[in-house]
Design a protein around this motif. Structure first.
Motif, PDB file in Angstrom:
ATOM      1  N   HIS B 343      -2.428  49.727 -12.047  1.00  0.00           N
ATOM      2  CA  HIS B 343      -1.187  51.488 -12.800  1.00  0.00           C
ATOM      3  C   HIS B 343      -0.970  50.705 -13.727  1.00  0.00           C
ATOM      4  O   HIS B 343       0.312  49.714 -13.530  1.00  0.00           O
ATOM      5  N   HIS B 345       2.836  51.531 -14.679  1.00  0.00           N
ATOM      6  CA  HIS B 345       3.690  51.639 -14.335  1.00  0.00           C
ATOM      7  C   HIS B 345       3.886  50.035 -13.104  1.00  0.00           C
ATOM      8  O   HIS B 345       5.586  49.218 -13.198  1.00  0.00           O
ATOM      9  N   ASP B 346       3.044  49.976 -12.409  1.00  0.00           N
ATOM     10  CA  ASP B 346       3.024  48.486 -11.406  1.00  0.00           C
ATOM     11  C   ASP B 346       3.236  47.648 -12.146  1.00  0.00           C
ATOM     12  O   ASP B 346       3.666  46.627 -11.935  1.00  0.00           O
ATOM     13  N   ALA B 349       6.253  46.827 -14.841  1.00  0.00           N
ATOM     14  CA  ALA B 349       6.988  46.093 -12.740  1.00  0.00           C
ATOM     15  C   ALA B 349       6.933  44.212 -13.073  1.00  0.00           C
ATOM     16  O   ALA B 349       8.036  44.245 -12.324  1.00  0.00           O
ATOM     17  N   PHE B 350       5.964  44.349 -12.503  1.00  0.00           N
ATOM     18  CA  PHE B 350       5.461  42.717 -12.245  1.00  0.00           C
ATOM     19  C   PHE B 350       5.456  41.855 -13.971  1.00  0.00           C
ATOM     20  O   PHE B 350       6.624  40.868 -13.419  1.00  0.00           O
ATOM     21  N   ASP B 352       8.127  43.116 -15.627  1.00  0.00           N
ATOM     22  CA  ASP B 352       9.520  42.377 -16.092  1.00  0.00           C
ATOM     23  C   ASP B 352      10.190  41.487 -14.801  1.00  0.00           C
ATOM     24  O   ASP B 352      10.804  40.897 -15.657  1.00  0.00           O
ATOM     25  N   GLY B 361       3.283  54.457 -19.912  1.00  0.00           N
ATOM     26  CA  GLY B 361       3.897  55.498 -19.899  1.00  0.00           C
ATOM     27  C   GLY B 361       2.357  56.661 -20.886  1.00  0.00           C
ATOM     28  O   GLY B 361       2.158  55.913 -21.663  1.00  0.00           O
TER      29      GLY B 361
END
Lengths: 146, 407
Positions: B343, B345-346, B349-350, B352, B361
């Motif tokens: 996904h 978002h996952d 997050a990585f 980042d 989004g």
């Protein structure tokens, strides 16, 4: 890596192989929840016994690893519980993830894997998505029976 | 253009670390970082020349008014507008389009008229027009044919012949696909059909040469914060004779000619559309941002960001399970992508954790992503200070993320 705290092994396992995934045919409660910030959408289905016990629970939808794993864990955690017990669990997980409860207030069993989300405030919404659907499904029931 | 490394010291925010790595800020389609020249101009204005504008008879207010109106002249010059009176200061693109939709909905557009949009519009160039449905104004859409962002602009004529279209509003550069629409050609076509035009230039202003004279549009909107200026300042450009026909948007101080207890009359444009104390400091910052970007050279900025985007798209394409949206050639500095089984978002997050700042989004493009069967994408977007080395880090980190989730 810090992220291993968020994506614990059991979270990844539940994200890859969600339990109780797919619609529940014979359900008498359901609710949808949507995370407007990312488009994740989850639908939760419950079958409550006349005595108010959760006999069956399933979910469908699409989301990130955290929201999918959390929904999968939810289905295992509330199966067989009464509506009141499930509500109490919702309140507890919300307190823990939003940081208003003491750190020693650990989550029971497999749900403890979600504790890593606490350090990633931008992901709390992902973890809570299915739990909000659970609460809505239970409350919708109260309204129907009132 | 000078090498991008040389610009980085102009932007204080870029020298920080993120999770132990040098920050790679790759979210420039959302907003850009600010150069010292802009920060200094705003600070100096508040320290030396600040007062309210258009009302004080004392020296300080005269200086503040002159600085504010000088910013308006600078924007007019930047856009090659016919006069500064065609420049309305707003909070940003969103407010500019709301202003136009609201005022045009009470004047230029009549009950039964149609507004033609494309399926790739940002919500800011869609929802304000939806609000006019209660006034009997109809919306029509030019379809986006594929994930490359292809639009058959011949359909404008078809639709305009069938329906009573009055205005065509379209994005210059798609914020999720990086597709560049041929604005001048589209406006010339629209003009020959008697349609008014609005260009949403949120993604093109400050990223490429932009001239309302060359494009030939009736209206154009952009935000300062996506081009080195502070947040809260933007512009609606409108041709003078059209602005003269539009009623006010907000009302109150600054915008009135005469007020009686039961009725009022308005100033002429642009002041008619600027009720209340404006964002004076923001306008000063926008002036400084234009100066800064013109020193760098907008053609050079466009060339640099397009070259990084095409380098990123071809590098990412080698990763198994990746799906890249947007045109294969002539892409603006934007690359949206999704990774199979991970996904968005996952994924971000990585990224980042590797010091890479990307947006994930729907990019305020829900109808378009829904058409492609997507809820979210990850998006890398570049600016004059973006480095090839940052693209290399991105490609490597996306591959690392894929391996992590593949288990």
């Amino acid at each position: 890596m810090e992220l291993d705290e968020l994506y614990r092994e059991s979270i990844l396992d539940h994200a890859r192989h969600p339990r109780n995934f797919g619609a529940l045919e014979a359900c008498n409660r359901s609710a949808a929840a949507k995370n407007v910030s990312c488009g994740d959408a989850i639908q939760l289905f419950l079958r409550l016994s006349p005595a108010g016990r959760i006999e069956a629970v399933r979910f469908s939808g699409s989301g990130c690893a955290i929201s999918t794993a959390s929904a999968s864990l939810l289905t295992l955690a509330v199966q067989g519980k009464t509506a009141e017990e499930a509500e109490a669990l919702f309140a507890k997980i919300q307190r823990l993830l939003t940081g208003t409860s003491a750190p020693q207030d650990e989550l029971p069993g497999d749900l403890a894997a979600l504790a890593g989300v606490r350090r990633f405030p931008q992901r709390v919404g992902c973890a809570m998505l299915s739990w909000h659907a659970l609460e809505d499904a239970l409350r919708a029931g109260e309204k129907n029976s009132a | 253009m000078r090498p991008p490394e040389e610009f980085r010291s102009d932007f204080p925010a870029l020298s920080q670390a993120a999770h132990g790595h040098p920050l790679a800020y790759l979210d420039n389609a959302a907003t850009t970082q600010k150069p010292k020249a802009v920060l200094d101009a705003v600070r100096s204005f508040y320290e030396k020349d600040y007062a309210n504008v258009h009302r004080g008879l004392y020296d300080l207010s005269v200086r503040a008014t002159e600085a504010f109106e000088s910013a308006r002249r600078r924007v007019a010059d930047f856009l090659e507008a016919a006069s500064p009176e065609e420049i309305i200061f707003t909070r940003g693109t969103t407010e500019a389009i709301n202003l136009l939709a609201s005022s045009a909905g009470r004047s230029l557009l009549q009950h039964g008229d149609g507004v033609l949009l494309t399926e790739m519009e940002h919500h800011a160039n869609l929802v304000p027009w939806q609000m006019l449905r209660t006034s009997g104004i109809r919306l029509y859409f030019l379809p986006v044919d594929d994930e490359q962002g292809t639009i058959d602009w011949n359909r404008v004529e078809e639709i305009a012949k069938k329906h009573r279209i009055r205005l065509l509003a379209f994005t210059h550069v798609s914020n999720s696909l990086g597709k560049v629409n041929p604005a001048a050609e589209i406006c010339s076509r629209a003009r020959s059909l008697g349609l008014l035009t609005l260009v949403d230039a949120a993604q093109s202003a400050g990223h490429q040469h932009l001239s309302v004279r060359e494009i030939g549009c009736d209206f154009l909107a952009f935000s300062g914060h996506k081009m080195c200026a502070p947040t809260g300042i933007g512009v609606l450009y409108g041709r003078q004779e059209l602005l003269d026909l539009l009623p006010p948007y907000q009302t109150g101080g600054e915008m009135i000619a005469e007020v009686q207890l039961d009725q009022s009359s308005w100033k002429s444009a642009p002041h008619r559309f600027e009720a209340g104390t404006p964002n004076i400091g923001g306008a000063i910052g926008l002036h400084a941002a234009i100066d800064y970007l013109q020193t760098v050279g907008l053609d050079a900025v466009e060339k640099h960001t397009a070259s990084l985007a095409s380098y990123a798209a071809s590098g990412l394409a080698s990763i198994p399970g990746i799906r890249i949206l947007g045109p294969r050639d002539h892409r603006a500095g934007i690359v949206s992508f999704v990774l199979d089984k991970v996904h968005a978002h996952d994924l971000v997050a990585f990224l980042d954790q590797e010091g890479l700042a990307l947006r994930a989004g729907d990019h305020c493009n829900q109808p378009l992503l829904r058409k492609f069967g997507l809820a979210a994408t990850a998006r890398a977007s570049f600016y004059l200070y973006s480095l090839r080395e940052e693209v290399d880090r991105l490609i490597e980190a996306v591959e690392k993320t894929r391996r992590y989730f593949a288990g």
